[in-house]
Design a protein around this motif. Sequence first.
Motif, short mmCIF file in Angstrom:
data_model
loop_
_atom_site.label_atom_id
_atom_site.label_comp_id
_atom_site.label_asym_id
_atom_site.label_seq_id
_atom_site.Cartn_x
_atom_site.Cartn_y
_atom_site.Cartn_z
N MET A 1 0.83 -1.19 0.00
CA MET A 1 0.00 0.00 0.00
C MET A 1 0.88 1.25 0.00
O MET A 1 1.92 1.28 0.62
N HIS A 2 0.44 2.26 -0.70
CA HIS A 2 1.22 3.49 -0.82
C HIS A 2 0.63 4.55 0.10
O HIS A 2 -0.57 4.67 0.25
N SER A 3 1.50 5.35 0.69
CA SER A 3 1.01 6.44 1.51
C SER A 3 0.59 7.60 0.61
O SER A 3 0.98 7.68 -0.54
N ARG A 4 -0.20 8.51 1.15
CA ARG A 4 -0.76 9.62 0.38
C ARG A 4 0.32 10.50 -0.25
O ARG A 4 0.13 11.03 -1.33
N ASP A 5 1.46 10.65 0.42
CA ASP A 5 2.48 11.54 -0.11
C ASP A 5 3.24 10.93 -1.29
O ASP A 5 4.12 11.54 -1.85
N GLU A 6 2.90 9.73 -1.71
CA GLU A 6 3.52 9.12 -2.88
C GLU A 6 2.72 9.39 -4.15
O GLU A 6 3.03 8.87 -5.20
N TYR A 7 1.68 10.19 -4.05
CA TYR A 7 0.87 10.57 -5.21
C TYR A 7 0.97 12.06 -5.42
O TYR A 7 1.15 12.82 -4.49
N ARG A 8 0.85 12.46 -6.69
CA ARG A 8 0.82 13.89 -7.01
C ARG A 8 -0.45 14.18 -7.79
O ARG A 8 -0.87 13.39 -8.64
N GLU A 9 -1.02 15.32 -7.52
CA GLU A 9 -2.20 15.77 -8.25
C GLU A 9 -1.73 16.69 -9.37
O GLU A 9 -1.02 17.65 -9.12
N ILE A 10 -2.14 16.37 -10.59
CA ILE A 10 -1.79 17.20 -11.74
C ILE A 10 -3.09 17.71 -12.35
O ILE A 10 -4.03 16.94 -12.55
N ILE A 11 -3.13 18.99 -12.66
CA ILE A 11 -4.28 19.57 -13.33
C ILE A 11 -3.86 19.84 -14.77
O ILE A 11 -2.86 20.51 -15.02
N THR A 12 -4.63 19.28 -15.72
CA THR A 12 -4.28 19.39 -17.13
C THR A 12 -5.54 19.45 -17.98
O THR A 12 -6.61 19.05 -17.53
N ASP A 13 -5.41 19.97 -19.18
CA ASP A 13 -6.54 19.93 -20.12
C ASP A 13 -6.61 18.53 -20.72
O ASP A 13 -5.58 17.95 -21.07
N ALA A 14 -7.81 18.03 -20.81
CA ALA A 14 -8.02 16.69 -21.36
C ALA A 14 -9.37 16.64 -22.06
O ALA A 14 -10.23 17.49 -21.84
N VAL A 15 -9.54 15.65 -22.92
CA VAL A 15 -10.84 15.42 -23.55
C VAL A 15 -11.76 14.86 -22.47
O VAL A 15 -11.49 13.81 -21.90
N CYS A 16 -12.81 15.59 -22.18
CA CYS A 16 -13.75 15.20 -21.11
C CYS A 16 -14.98 14.50 -21.65
O CYS A 16 -15.77 13.95 -20.88
N GLY A 17 -15.19 14.54 -22.95
CA GLY A 17 -16.34 13.88 -23.56
C GLY A 17 -16.26 13.96 -25.08
O GLY A 17 -15.68 14.90 -25.62
N ARG A 18 -16.83 12.95 -25.74
CA ARG A 18 -16.83 12.89 -27.21
C ARG A 18 -18.21 12.50 -27.71
O ARG A 18 -18.96 11.84 -27.01
N GLY A 19 -18.47 12.84 -28.95
CA GLY A 19 -19.71 12.42 -29.59
C GLY A 19 -19.59 12.54 -31.09
O GLY A 19 -18.70 13.22 -31.61
N SER A 20 -20.48 11.87 -31.80
CA SER A 20 -20.52 11.97 -33.25
C SER A 20 -21.95 11.75 -33.72
O SER A 20 -22.76 11.16 -33.01
N LYS A 21 -22.22 12.24 -34.92
CA LYS A 21 -23.56 12.09 -35.46
C LYS A 21 -23.54 12.25 -36.97
O LYS A 21 -22.85 13.12 -37.50
N TYR A 22 -24.30 11.40 -37.64
CA TYR A 22 -24.55 11.51 -39.07
C TYR A 22 -26.01 11.90 -39.22
O TYR A 22 -26.87 11.39 -38.50
N SER A 23 -26.29 12.81 -40.14
CA SER A 23 -27.66 13.29 -40.27
C SER A 23 -28.00 13.59 -41.73
O SER A 23 -27.12 13.97 -42.50
N GLN A 24 -29.27 13.41 -42.06
CA GLN A 24 -29.81 13.84 -43.35
C GLN A 24 -31.08 14.63 -43.08
O GLN A 24 -31.91 14.22 -42.26
N HIS A 25 -31.20 15.78 -43.74
CA HIS A 25 -32.40 16.60 -43.62
C HIS A 25 -32.79 17.10 -45.01
O HIS A 25 -31.95 17.27 -45.89
#
Length: 172
Positions: A1-25
């Motif tokens: 088991m690892h203690s809490r101080d063995e982890y680092r929190e990193i804040i970064t931009d990331a893809v948070c969601g994706r979607g796609s769609k094909y449409s005809q009108h």
Amino acid sequence: MHSRDEYREIITDAVCGRGSKYSQHTYTIHTANRPTTIGGCWVMNHSCEGVLIGETVEVRGRFDTNVWYSYNDNSETAVAKDTVSYVEQINLQGLDPNCSLDDLSVHVKVKQEPNCVDATIVDDHSEILVRVEIEWLVEVIGPTKVWVLTMTPSHKKDSFDVESSLLEESSL
């Protein structure tokens, strides 16, 4: 088991969601004359943008349709032009709940530009119905937190000196 101080929190931009769609009108194009036949149809000047609404990206766009047609018993031709606006809802798959909703950006990629699939003269010869297809890919990008495990090398040094480490390797 690892203690809490063995982890680092990193804040970064990331893809948070994706979607796609094909449409005809199908869109209605009004003509100045009573068309006899259709010579061609094309779509141009497409632009769009996306806005996040809940867990859906709303894509708002517009394009110009041009229909080349004959009239007066195929003795003359003209082009009917119209600008079409649209709104399309694209559901996101796996929207990360840890993304900061305050700083999200929406990226819309048009996988297939609007394309005229079919153009048909309406029975009373006063309008042309134009069927257009399009396909989008959307990504929602924003700041999120990731936790990384930090490990101490087995040959623990008091400090890591890049230059001396490179010198040692080159002298081997």
